[in-house]
Design a protein around this motif. Structure first.
Motif, PDB file in Angstrom:
ATOM      1  N   ARG A  44       0.828  -1.194   0.000  1.00 20.66           N
ATOM      2  CA  ARG A  44       0.000   0.000   0.000  1.00 20.66           C
ATOM      3  C   ARG A  44       0.867   1.249   0.000  1.00 20.66           C
TER       4      ARG A  44
ATOM      5  N   ASN B  81       0.280   7.532   1.146  1.00 26.67           N
ATOM      6  CA  ASN B  81      -0.030   8.641   0.263  1.00 26.67           C
ATOM      7  C   ASN B  81       0.482   9.980   0.758  1.00 26.67           C
TER       8      ASN B  81
ATOM      9  N   TYR C  36      -8.346   5.686  -8.788  1.00 31.26           N
ATOM     10  CA  TYR C  36      -7.291   5.945  -7.809  1.00 31.26           C
ATOM     11  C   TYR C  36      -6.171   6.747  -8.469  1.00 31.26           C
TER      12      TYR C  36
ATOM     13  N   ASP D 171      -6.497   9.705  -3.854  1.00 28.71           N
ATOM     14  CA  ASP D 171      -5.748   8.705  -3.102  1.00 28.71           C
ATOM     15  C   ASP D 171      -6.512   8.471  -1.803  1.00 28.71           C
ATOM     16  N   CYS D 172      -6.013   7.597  -0.952  1.00 28.18           N
ATOM     17  CA  CYS D 172      -6.832   7.214   0.203  1.00 28.18           C
ATOM     18  C   CYS D 172      -7.056   8.372   1.168  1.00 28.18           C
TER      19      CYS D 172
ATOM     20  N   THR E  46      -0.650   2.970   7.113  1.00 28.97           N
ATOM     21  CA  THR E  46      -0.234   2.919   5.710  1.00 28.97           C
ATOM     22  C   THR E  46      -1.400   3.077   4.753  1.00 28.97           C
ATOM     23  N   HIS E  47      -2.635   3.050   5.266  1.00 32.30           N
ATOM     24  CA  HIS E  47      -3.800   3.151   4.398  1.00 32.30           C
ATOM     25  C   HIS E  47      -4.983   3.550   5.259  1.00 32.30           C
TER      26      HIS E  47
ATOM     27  N   ASN F 112     -12.711   2.485   0.459  1.00 31.15           N
ATOM     28  CA  ASN F 112     -11.366   3.056   0.357  1.00 31.15           C
ATOM     29  C   ASN F 112     -10.932   3.225  -1.089  1.00 31.15           C
TER      30      ASN F 112
ATOM     31  N   SER G 256      -8.484   2.286  -3.421  1.00 31.97           N
ATOM     32  CA  SER G 256      -7.562   1.150  -3.429  1.00 31.97           C
ATOM     33  C   SER G 256      -6.415   1.361  -4.405  1.00 31.97           C
ATOM     34  N   SER G 257      -5.204   1.118  -3.913  1.00 32.95           N
ATOM     35  CA  SER G 257      -4.010   1.186  -4.756  1.00 32.95           C
ATOM     36  C   SER G 257      -3.602  -0.204  -5.224  1.00 32.95           C
TER      37      SER G 257
END
Length: 261
Positions: A2, A5, A66, A89-90, A215-216, A231, A233-234
């Motif tokens: 992840r 961001n 995303y 991004d998130c 991290t997310h 979310n 998602s990456s």
């Protein structure tokens, strides 16, 4: 893996709508239309509980592509106010939903976005909320950290945010901030924890890595099929999606939960 961001600096190649920090940004057609749709959702919300309002607003962004590292600014590059809902991004996903939940028109949306994204409403790199837990610790405080109240298994670790294990920093020009970070280990996320979660809660994926809190991030939504993490998602989806919470939890060390005001 992840993408962190807010920690990775924005790249010049990223296509965004941005203007100097002192000016309101010009909106592309897609972003302007999406903001208007979010404002219409809020206008029709009546006396909805805040969590349900966040659910309905965030549902409007399901499927939004995303985009990594959507913000511009660093210790050497002037911060720019970015308003781009073509991709998120998130963290910007949460920024836009929080701002929309407090707004009645486009001008107010931008004002609330600044208050959400920056301390003291100052569009500067040093005032940007780079860490998830900043939302519960710095002005304007947008949420309360309820992680410890959800499980007796919750653990607290003192983190030195922004400090890498090798002694350097993730974000040059920013100080290291000592902060107690509480998380619920993934193995302890059981039915009782899920029952304590509320639709609209902001949820972060805890990391044991030095210098970071999560991290997310995403938004918890209770559905008829069970709880999901909404979310940006990456991973393979590369869009805003609903991920079954328990499936997601098994892939991360633990959860940090902030409850919106």
């Amino acid at each position: 893996m992840r993408i962190i961001n807010r920690i990775v600096l924005a790249l010049a190649a990223v296509l965004i709508v941005a203007t100097p920090a002192h000016a309101a940004p010009a909106l592309d057609d897609t972003s302007a239309r999406t903001i208007d749709e979010l404002l219409a959702v809020r206008a029709a919300s009546g006396g909805l509980h805040r969590g349900e309002l966040i659910n309905r607003l965030s549902a409007r962004l399901l499927g939004t592509p995303y985009g990594a590292n959507m913000l511009i600014g660093s210790a050497t590059q002037p911060e720019q106010l970015v308003v781009d809902l073509r991709r998120v991004d998130c963290f910007t996903f949460l920024d836009y939903i929080e701002a929309a939940s407090r707004s009645t028109d486009r001008e107010e949306f931008v004002t609330e976005l600044v208050a959400t994204r920056y301390t003291d409403r100052r569009v500067e790199f040093t005032h940007r909320k780079h860490f998830f837990t900043d939302w519960a610790r710095t002005e304007r405080v947008a949420a309360t950290d309820v992680t410890a109240t959800l499980s007796a298994a919750a653990r607290t670790t003192t983190k030195h945010l922004n400090a890498k294990a090798d002694g350097t920093t993730y974000l040059p020009g920013l100080p290291v901030v000592d902060r107690a970070i509480t998380h619920i280990p993934s193995a302890a996320v059981d039915g009782a924890v899920v029952a304590g979660l509320r639709t609209g809660d902001f949820v972060g994926a805890y990391t044991p890595a030095a210098g970071l809190d999560v991290t997310h991030v995403g938004i918890l939504v209770h559905t008829t099929a069970g709880p999901v993490l909404r979310n940006a998602s990456s991973l393979d989806a590369y869009r805003v999606v609903d991920t079954p919470l328990l499936d997601y939890t098994r892939t991360v060390p633990g959860l940090v939960v902030l409850r919106p005001h």
